[in-house]
Motif scaffolding. Structure first.
Motif, short mmCIF file in Angstrom:
data_model
loop_
_atom_site.label_atom_id
_atom_site.label_comp_id
_atom_site.label_asym_id
_atom_site.label_seq_id
_atom_site.Cartn_x
_atom_site.Cartn_y
_atom_site.Cartn_z
N PHE A 196 0.80 -1.21 0.00
CA PHE A 196 0.00 0.00 0.00
C PHE A 196 0.84 1.27 0.00
O PHE A 196 0.30 2.37 0.08
CB PHE A 196 -0.94 0.01 1.22
CG PHE A 196 -1.85 -1.18 1.27
CD1 PHE A 196 -2.98 -1.22 0.49
CD2 PHE A 196 -1.56 -2.27 2.08
CE1 PHE A 196 -3.82 -2.31 0.51
CE2 PHE A 196 -2.39 -3.36 2.11
CZ PHE A 196 -3.53 -3.39 1.32
N CYS B 267 -8.92 -3.03 -1.36
CA CYS B 267 -7.92 -3.98 -0.87
C CYS B 267 -7.46 -3.60 0.54
O CYS B 267 -7.24 -4.47 1.39
CB CYS B 267 -6.74 -4.04 -1.82
SG CYS B 267 -7.11 -4.76 -3.43
N ALA B 268 -7.29 -2.30 0.77
CA ALA B 268 -6.91 -1.85 2.11
C ALA B 268 -7.99 -2.18 3.13
O ALA B 268 -7.70 -2.58 4.27
CB ALA B 268 -6.63 -0.35 2.09
N TYR C 106 4.76 -1.47 10.13
CA TYR C 106 3.98 -0.33 9.61
C TYR C 106 4.73 0.99 9.84
O TYR C 106 4.84 1.83 8.93
CB TYR C 106 2.61 -0.30 10.28
CG TYR C 106 1.82 0.94 9.98
CD1 TYR C 106 1.19 1.13 8.75
CD2 TYR C 106 1.70 1.96 10.94
CE1 TYR C 106 0.47 2.29 8.48
CE2 TYR C 106 0.97 3.11 10.67
CZ TYR C 106 0.36 3.27 9.44
OH TYR C 106 -0.35 4.41 9.18
N ILE D 15 3.13 4.82 3.08
CA ILE D 15 1.69 4.73 2.86
C ILE D 15 1.14 6.14 3.05
O ILE D 15 0.81 6.55 4.16
CB ILE D 15 1.03 3.73 3.83
CG1 ILE D 15 1.70 2.35 3.72
CG2 ILE D 15 -0.47 3.61 3.56
CD1 ILE D 15 1.18 1.33 4.72
N LEU E 251 -6.08 5.37 1.67
CA LEU E 251 -5.50 4.10 2.12
C LEU E 251 -5.23 4.12 3.62
O LEU E 251 -5.48 3.13 4.32
CB LEU E 251 -4.20 3.82 1.34
CG LEU E 251 -4.37 3.50 -0.14
CD1 LEU E 251 -2.99 3.31 -0.79
CD2 LEU E 251 -5.20 2.24 -0.33
N LYS E 252 -4.73 5.23 4.11
CA LYS E 252 -4.45 5.32 5.55
C LYS E 252 -5.74 5.20 6.36
O LYS E 252 -5.78 4.54 7.40
CB LYS E 252 -3.74 6.64 5.86
CG LYS E 252 -2.33 6.72 5.26
CD LYS E 252 -1.76 8.12 5.37
CE LYS E 252 -1.48 8.51 6.80
NZ LYS E 252 -0.83 9.83 6.89
N LEU F 121 -6.89 1.53 6.39
CA LEU F 121 -6.07 0.63 7.22
C LEU F 121 -6.24 0.90 8.71
O LEU F 121 -5.83 0.07 9.54
CB LEU F 121 -4.60 0.77 6.83
CG LEU F 121 -4.20 0.25 5.45
CD1 LEU F 121 -2.75 0.61 5.16
CD2 LEU F 121 -4.40 -1.25 5.36
#
Length: 1536
Positions: A1382, A1421-1422, A1469, A1480, A1485-1486, A1489
């Motif tokens: 990601f 996907c995330a 991470y 990332i 995305l953040k 997640l």
């Protein structure tokens, strides 16, 4: 030095002589190229395809070392040689000679095949292309008005070969000593675009010239765009693109392509858009626009000019250029400075009117491109800009966006009063509306109370005022008025308060019929939408009625012109109704009172002026009254107003005397309102009014006079008479019948049923009166009319309905037709409530159909359509057909062959009427007639008619206990089946269903009727005869239908005979059906003969495979039938052997031949596979089926599916029903065979994908009991998955492997071992070695693989938590790697090649596993990955136990184990987030997640958090503290 004469050219015999001849000055260009071609042809005949060697004497081949390099250098130098002034007029210059370019093409082709050679291009080829383009443009005179429409054939050939050379140079590995400059490309692109626009304007784009030019322009634009993108000085690029000589061709080209639909040059349009956007709004300087605007406080002392660009920066060059292009002055600011300094200036040409129109149309697009680039740059890191104090940053952004809008607006309307825009509006009236619409469409304007919104409101008020001022002159052109309407429409949507104050001056323009158009309707719709949603509909109604009351035109033409305008269009009135329906009752009551009083006042003053006012008001008053939504209490309050309207209308009606144009329109308005009011309140006149009204309603002579004067009056009078009659009490039956008779008297059953009406009252004339009257009676009053009608009247109504359905037409929402009325009538439940006319309606329809069938029958006998004719005679002997012939009264007037399609649509009539309303006698008649029509019409009318008829026959048979005449007369049933097509058309299935229904009816009554034996015997004999005839005639493709019929017979005998009667028919049927094995063998023999005669490319086609499939199905049915009857099993064995022999034959040809992707062939092959698998499912003895043979067949067909690129859903649909039906003892053998076959044949990715697909399909489609039988083979499947992922080079195989593993983990009946879980996790790790050979560049492919991995890991975590603890380190390691999927590279580090190289090294600290994916993956996907992390902290799903204690122990132990590894996942991470190059960083995305990170913090205790803090650097600790504070604030449960 020896010489050889070749015509007039002396060909040197040495390499030195050739070089001197080519480089010397003694020969012409034509002679030199001839010598060069002859030299090239030596030893290069194979490489040359377009150039033919001149005819010469036989000579010795000259040895020429490095000949290719020499010729290449010479031809490039010749093409790029500067042309002197003296040579300008010559036509044999190298750059204009086709042979020079062809020689260059051959040389480039030659060097392209020698990959080891790196060629140096020493001449600037760009000069050759520039000279070529300039010469072609000059030859067609693009500057002149009378230019050539097409290029010459030689010029087209030159461009085509030059394009090929350009492509070869781009594709090859060449070193150029001289690089083309962006200015050189700009000059060439300018000429090319002008040339293309010129040819497009004067010629057809589908010619070869256009296609060649498109290819050449596309290649040049690609390189020019790349140079502009990579330019080191964006400001210089801006100056270049914004210059008049470059910007004008770009805008004209862009505009002309924007006018077109999809064609081969659509990509050129996008390329030009990118060039304009990137050149004019480069990210490096676009934020500088903020500093160019000066904020002025919003007071009353400033105007729009103070907001515009305040200093003389280079960005002003764009607006100076656009201004010069739109005016006659053509010198921009930069050129003026050069002129003052004595420097040479660039000559610019004057833009034509057509080009100015193109520039105008492109201005809104230029503004959109600015907004897109400006906003995109602001979203990027370091995208901040100067803040205009005291504005906030957001307000500054909006201020700049609006300032740029004003700059573009100023180009067209310099003084912001629309006066200076008249010249531009004359060219293109829609530019200003489109530009203003950008504020709305792009979200620039926001309804806030800040300074920028106030500034916009000031501008809107100024524009609205200017629009209203410009709408007043009577000399205004229509398209200019429509432009102002568009502007007002957009302003209304932006801020309706801006326009509301000007409505009094806008209404006169809206009522101006000369200004009517689409823009007028759009403005009215917006007004209704805005005022309706804001509960301010009174503004619209008050303005409308007040202006109508001011109108004084008295002519009937003026009335009709107004009624035809947009104000009274159907869609406007419908929108008005919807707005009234949404109004609360508190607003409806005062509006109703106001409109009622206004209309009553008009009615009380009957003059020529009020006639127009009454007509226009009545339209809106009626719509308002019809759409009011009131409760009981409010209805009582409104009764007084309605009573006043009713009394006024009745008074006008009773006082009507002599009619003329004026009072007839006035009377029609009063009657229309009266009719609508009567729908809201009872219409019960009394005393003298009642007597006078009845006299008017029943006076036929008076009504005829009214209809002749105005058809609307008679229609309204009929409607009022129906209302009056409906309100009469039960004692007035005779009066009601008289009213109905008077209304129906005007209906004519012999009218033209193709007439239509749009539903508007003012369009009712003598030609449309009948259809309007029929709509009125059918829609509203049929339930009242039928009980009070005579037999003759009911007969008339039935005749109209039947005749209407005989003439099919398209049913339009806004068009009333006889067909649409009848269709709606028959689909309404109220139609069937009156039982007295149902039988007459069906009888009339049957009579109509019977007349046509009789006519068709006579015609058929004359024209040889019936073969054999005794079948029609047999039909005539049936009782039902004799009855209908005896009672038939319908006489067709026209040739029936002309109306077959209309008659076919009439069959839909019988589909609509519910079968419950047919009497038994009518069902018999319908069955006979539809059968006859089907038999008569199908050769003429085709498949649709047959399907309509036969589906109706199937419905009629459902209502019967027997098969009717189809059972008693088998010859009719065989004739019914004889006309079936040899395909899988719907009519085939319907016909077989009919035959099955008739057979089952006959077989179910063997003890009472003896028709079954004869029926089965004749059908079987007929089918077998046709089957043998087809085989003997070598017509293998026609055996499908006989086989399907035989299969249906077998299935009916198997299921339709009662248990106690099975022996009655078995001997008769078996005697006939026992011939099938021999026929099948005959099919195999014929197949060999047919195959030997056909060409190899056509060995198999879809019809042939369908025949095989039908024969196999028939043989399979015979096997099942014999098993049920208990007959000899030797017949079964023989049939199975022949079936497999046929399949083996087909298989061998599929292995040997390459077939093209044919959808019909694929469908037929899939059906054969389904039949083959179903034979295994229907086997009664375990292990009796050879699955190896089935798999061999399946493998070949499946491989063919994959190679053809077709979807495997077709295969899945035919196999999915087979797997659950496999015997419980055979499922293991089948699965083992598939696994062994896959393991032994998995040498290619195609074979691996087939094996994985089959294994996954069997596991997912099998039952729970079957799954338990497959448990012993799980370990071997896991090993196969691991081997496939290690060896594959296909992303599709990876996805199938992970999907199979996920499906196995989800089987709750299997308790997987640790070794099996390790194999699955190892399969994921196996792709670490795969990125170099896998292609997953597409985002969708990457997402699919990641989602498959997610499903596998999620199922392992949830279903096998206890076993997972034994291989937890490997599981955690995979999760760590997935974090890297990601991250993305920082934008400011992705500009140079060196930094891109460093970025590749960021994968070094992790395995290259994640390099497979298109980093970063998508947001879904995330979300999936976060859900996987969340599942680690949740209670698992026990896959093999229901014990709560055991499940609790598993959850507790797994929670402890995961808590020890969670800190390593968090550490991974944070290590990514503090990396200097790739993190990332995308906000979406953040955010996706974040739930997963919170779940990991749930697993971590205090000691784990301390350990994590100890191992992080300062940046990581800051990130961890921020995350943990958010976790405590938003996620952690505290019990409060």
């Amino acid at each position: 030095m020896g010489e050889v004469h070749s015509g007039r050219v002396v060909f040197p015999t040495t390499s030195e002589g050739i070089a001197k001849a080519l480089k010397g000055g003694g020969l012409s260009h034509a002679d030199k190229i001839q010598i060069a071609l002859q030299a090239w042809h030596d030893n290069h005949h194979a490489q040359t395809t377009d150039i033919r060697e001149p005819a010469t004497k036989k000579r010795k081949v000259v040895f020429f070392p490095l000949k290719e390099e020499f010729l290449f250098g010479w031809v490039t130098a010749s093409l790029t040689k500067p042309v002197s002034q003296k040579e300008q007029s010559q036509n044999d210059l190298p750059v204009l000679t086709l042979n020079y370019w062809r020689l260059l093409q051959d040389l480039l082709d030659y060097f392209h095949t020698i990959s080891s050679t790196t060629l140096v291009i020493r001449s600037p080829l760009i000069l050759a292309y520039i000279h070529l383009v300039n010469n072609i443009a000059k030859s067609v005179n693009i500057e002149g008005a009378d230019a050539a429409l097409q290029l010459s054939q030689q010029q087209v050939d030159l461009l085509e070969v030059a394009t090929t050379c350009y492509q070869l140079v781009k594709a090859g590995d060449y070193t150029q000593t001289t690089r083309a400059t962006i200015e050189q490309y700009s000059a060439m692109v300018t000429i090319l675009l002008r040339l293309w626009s010129h040819l497009f304007s004067h010629g057809d784009r589908e010619t070869r010239t256009a296609r060649v030019l498109i290819n050449f322009v596309g290649e040049i634009l690609d390189d020019w765009q790349a140079m502009i993108t990579a330019a080191a000085n964006p400001r210089k690029t801006f100056s270049l693109i914004s210059s008049p000589n470059v910007l004008l061709p770009l805008l004209v080209f862009y505009d002309k392509h924007a006018e077109q639909g999809q064609d081969s040059s659509t990509s050129l349009h996008a390329k030009v858009e990118n060039i304009i956007g990137f050149g004019l709004y480069h990210p490096d300087f676009i934020l500088d626009y903020t500093s160019l605007f000066q904020y002025i406080p919003s007071d009353a002392s400033y105007n729009m000019m103070t907001v515009l660009l305040q200093n003389q920066s280079f960005q002003r060059g764009l607006f100076a250029t656009l201004a010069s292009l739109l005016t006659d002055g053509q010198t921009d600011d930069n050129e003026a400075k050069k002129s003052k300094q004595g420097k040479p200036t660039q000559t610019t040409r004057k833009a034509s009117d057509a080009e100015k129109q193109s520039v105008l149309r492109c201005i809104p697009k230029l503004y959109q491109l600015f907004l897109s680039a400006y906003r995109q740059r602001r979203r990027q890191p370091h995208g901040t800009t100067t803040v205009l104090r005291p504005l906030s940053m957001t307000e500054s952004y909006r201020y700049v966006e609006f300032g740029m809008f004003l700059e573009f607006w100023k180009l067209i309307d310099g003084d912001f009063d629309l006066m200076s825009a008249q010249q531009h509006l004359a060219r293109n009236a829609m530019t200003l509306p489109m530009l203003l619409y950008c504020l709305l469409d792009q979200g620039v304007h926001q309804l806030t109370n800040d300074a920028v919104s106030k500034l916009m409101a000031t501008f809107f008020n100024q524009v609205a005022h200017a629009c209203v001022e410009q709408l007043q002159p009577k000399s205004l052109e229509k398209r200019q008025a429509l432009a102002y309407f568009q502007i007002l429409n957009t302003l209304l949507r932006l801020d309706h308060d801006v326009v509301r104050g000007h409505l009094d001056r806008i209404w006169p323009a809206l009522f101006n019929a000369s200004f009517d158009g689409e823009a007028t309707a759009d403005l009215l719709l917006t007004m209704l939408d805005i005022f309706g949603r804001s509960r301010q509909l009174a503004i619209y109604i008050d303005g409308l009625t007040s202006h109508i009351m001011k109108m004084s035109n008295t002519s009937s033409v003026a009335i009709m012109n107004q009624l035809e305008s947009s104000l009274f269009a159907t869609r406007i009135l419908d929108k008005f109704e919807h707005c009234v329906q949404d109004l609360p009752a508190a607003q409806v009551l005062p509006l109703c009172k106001s409109m009622t009083e206004t209309f009553t006042g008009v009615m009380q003053n009957a003059t020529a002026t009020t006639s127009l006012q009454a007509t226009l008001l009545s339209v809106y008053v009626c719509r308002f009254l019809q759409s009011m939504q009131l409760g009981p209490l409010h209805r009582k309050e409104i009764q007084r107003q309605l009573g006043t309207l009713q009394a006024t209308g009745l008074k006008v009606l009773l006082q009507a005397k002599e009619l003329n144009d004026t009072n007839s329109a006035w009377l029609a308005s009063a009657m229309h309102v009266l009719y609508v009011v009567n729908q809201r309140t009872p219409f019960r006149p009394a005393g003298q009014d009642k007597l006078s009204l009845e006299k008017i309603l029943l006076d036929a002579r008076s009504r005829d006079q009214w209809r002749k004067r105005n058809a609307q009056l008679d229609l309204l009078l009929t409607a009022i008479s129906m209302q009056y009659g409906y309100e009469l009490d039960e004692t007035a039956t005779e009066t009601k019948k008289a009213m109905v008779a008077a209304a129906l008297t005007h209906l004519d059953g012999s009218r033209d049923y193709s007439t239509s009406w749009d539903g508007l009252l003012h369009h009712v004339d003598a030609s449309r009166f009948q259809v309007a009257l029929w709509k009125l009676l059918a829609d509203d009053w049929l339930a009242f009319i039928l009980p009070h009608s005579s037999e003759a009247h009911i007969h008339l109504i039935c005749n109209i309905i039947v005749q209407s359905l005989s003439l099919w037409c398209h049913v339009d929402t806004y068009v009333t037709s006889y067909y649409g009325i009848a269709l709606k009538l028959l689909r309404t439940a109220d139609t069937y409530e009156f039982s007295g006319w149902r039988g007459q309606l069906v009888d009339h329809a049957l009579d109509h159909l019977g007349g046509m069938v009789r006519m068709l029958g006579r015609l058929s006998e004359q024209s040889e359509l019936f073969e054999p004719k005794d079948l029609y005679q047999a039909l005539q002997t049936t009782d039902a057909f004799k009855d209908i012939v005896a009672s038939q009264t319908y006489k067709p007037k026209a040739d029936p062959t002309v109306g077959l399609s209309s008659l076919a649509s009439f069959i839909k009539f019988f589909h609509i009427i519910p079968l419950e309303f047919y009497t038994r006698h009518q069902r018999n008649q319908a069955l006979a007639l539809v059968y006859a029509f089907d038999y008569c019409a199908w050769p003429v009318d085709g498949l649709d008619v047959r399907l309509l008829c036969r589906s109706l026959i199937a419905k009629l048979l459902v209502q019967r206990a027997d098969g009717g005449f189809l059972e008693s007369n088998p010859s009719l049933l065989t004739a019914f089946l004889a006309c079936l097509p040899n395909d899988s058309a719907p009519s085939v299935h319907v016909s077989l269903d009919i035959m099955a229904t008739v057979l089952k009816r006959a077989l179910s009554a063997l003890s009472t009727r003896n028709s079954a034996s004869q029926l089965v015997s004749e059908l079987s004999t007929w089918a077998m005869h046709n089957l043998k005839t087809s085989l003997e005639a070598d017509n293998v493709q026609t055996v499908s239908i006989p086989c399907l019929i035989l299969t249906t017979i077998l299935n009916c005998i198997k299921t339709g005979i009662p248990e106690q009667e099975k022996g009655t028919l078995s001997l008769t049927s078996l005697q006939i059906l026992s011939e099938i094995p021999s026929v099948t063998k005959r099919l195999e023999e014929k197949f060999e003969g047919v195959v030997s005669k056909l060409p190899s490319a056509k060995l198999l086609d879809s019809s042939l495979l369908q025949s095989f499939d039908a024969m196999i199905t028939c043989g399979q049915s015979l096997i099942l039938f014999n098993r049920q009857m208990g007959t000899d099993t030797s017949v079964n064995t023989k049939t199975e052997r022949i079936i497999f022999d046929v399949l083996a034959r087909v298989l061998s040809h599929f292995k040997r031949e390459q077939y093209q992707a044919d959808s019909d062939l694929l469908q037929a092959a899939a059906r054969m596979l389904g039949t083959l698998w179903s034979m295994a499912a229907q086997s009664t003895q375990a292990g009796s089926v050879s699955y190896d043979r089935i798999l061999a067949t399946h493998w070949v067909f499946h491989r063919y599916f994959i190679q053809s690129g077709r979807d495997q859903v077709i295969l899945g649909s035919v196999v999915e029903k087979v797997v659950p039906a496999l015997p419980i003892d055979d499922i293991e053998a089948c699965f083992k065979s598939v696994l062994d076959f896959a393991a032994n044949t998995a040498h290619t990715d195609t074979d691996r994908s087939i094996g994985l697909w089959l294994l996954s399909f069997i596991i997912t489609k099998s039952t729970e009991d079957q799954k338990r039988k497959l448990r012993t083979h799980v370990s071997k499947v896991c090993m196969f998955i691991a081997e496939s992922t290690l060896q594959t080079a296909s992303t599709h195989v990876l996805q199938l492997a992970f999907d199979l593993a996920a499906a196995m983990c989800a089987v709750r009946a299997w308790r997987l071992r640790a070794s099996e879980i390790s194999h699955m996790l190892g399969a994921i790790c196996n792709i670490s070695a795969a990125p170099t050979r896998l292609d997953a560049s597409a985002t969708q492919v990457s997402d699919n693989i990641f989602n498959a991995i997610y499903r596998l890991l999620f199922n392992i975590s949830n279903y096998h938590r206890a076993i997972l603890l034994e291989c937890l380190p490997l599981f955690v390691s995979i999760l760590q790697r997935l974090f890297h999927c990601f991250k993305s590279i920082h934008p400011n580090l992705a500009q140079t090649k060196a930094k891109n190289t460093k970025t590749k090294n960021t994968h070094a600290h992790v395995e290259v596993f994640f390099a497979l994916f298109d980093v970063p993956l998508s947001v879904p996907c995330a979300h999936h990955f976060a859900r996987l992390l969340v599942s680690l902290s949740q209670k698992p799903i026990s896959a093999y136990t229901n014990d709560a204690t055991t499940a609790h122990l598993i959850a507790t132990s797994s929670f402890k184990a995961f808590s020890k590894h969670a800190l390593y996942l968090l550490a991974e991470y944070f290590s990514i987030q503090i990396h200097p190059i790739a993190t990332i960083s995308q906000p979406d995305l953040k955010a996706a997640l974040q739930p997963g990170l919170y779940a990991l913090l749930d697993l971590c205790g205090e000691h784990e958090r301390e350990a994590l803090m100890a191992n992080l650097d300062s940046a990581g600790k800051v990130l961890f503290r921020n995350l943990y504070s958010d976790y405590l604030k938003h996620h952690k449960y505290t019990g409060r």
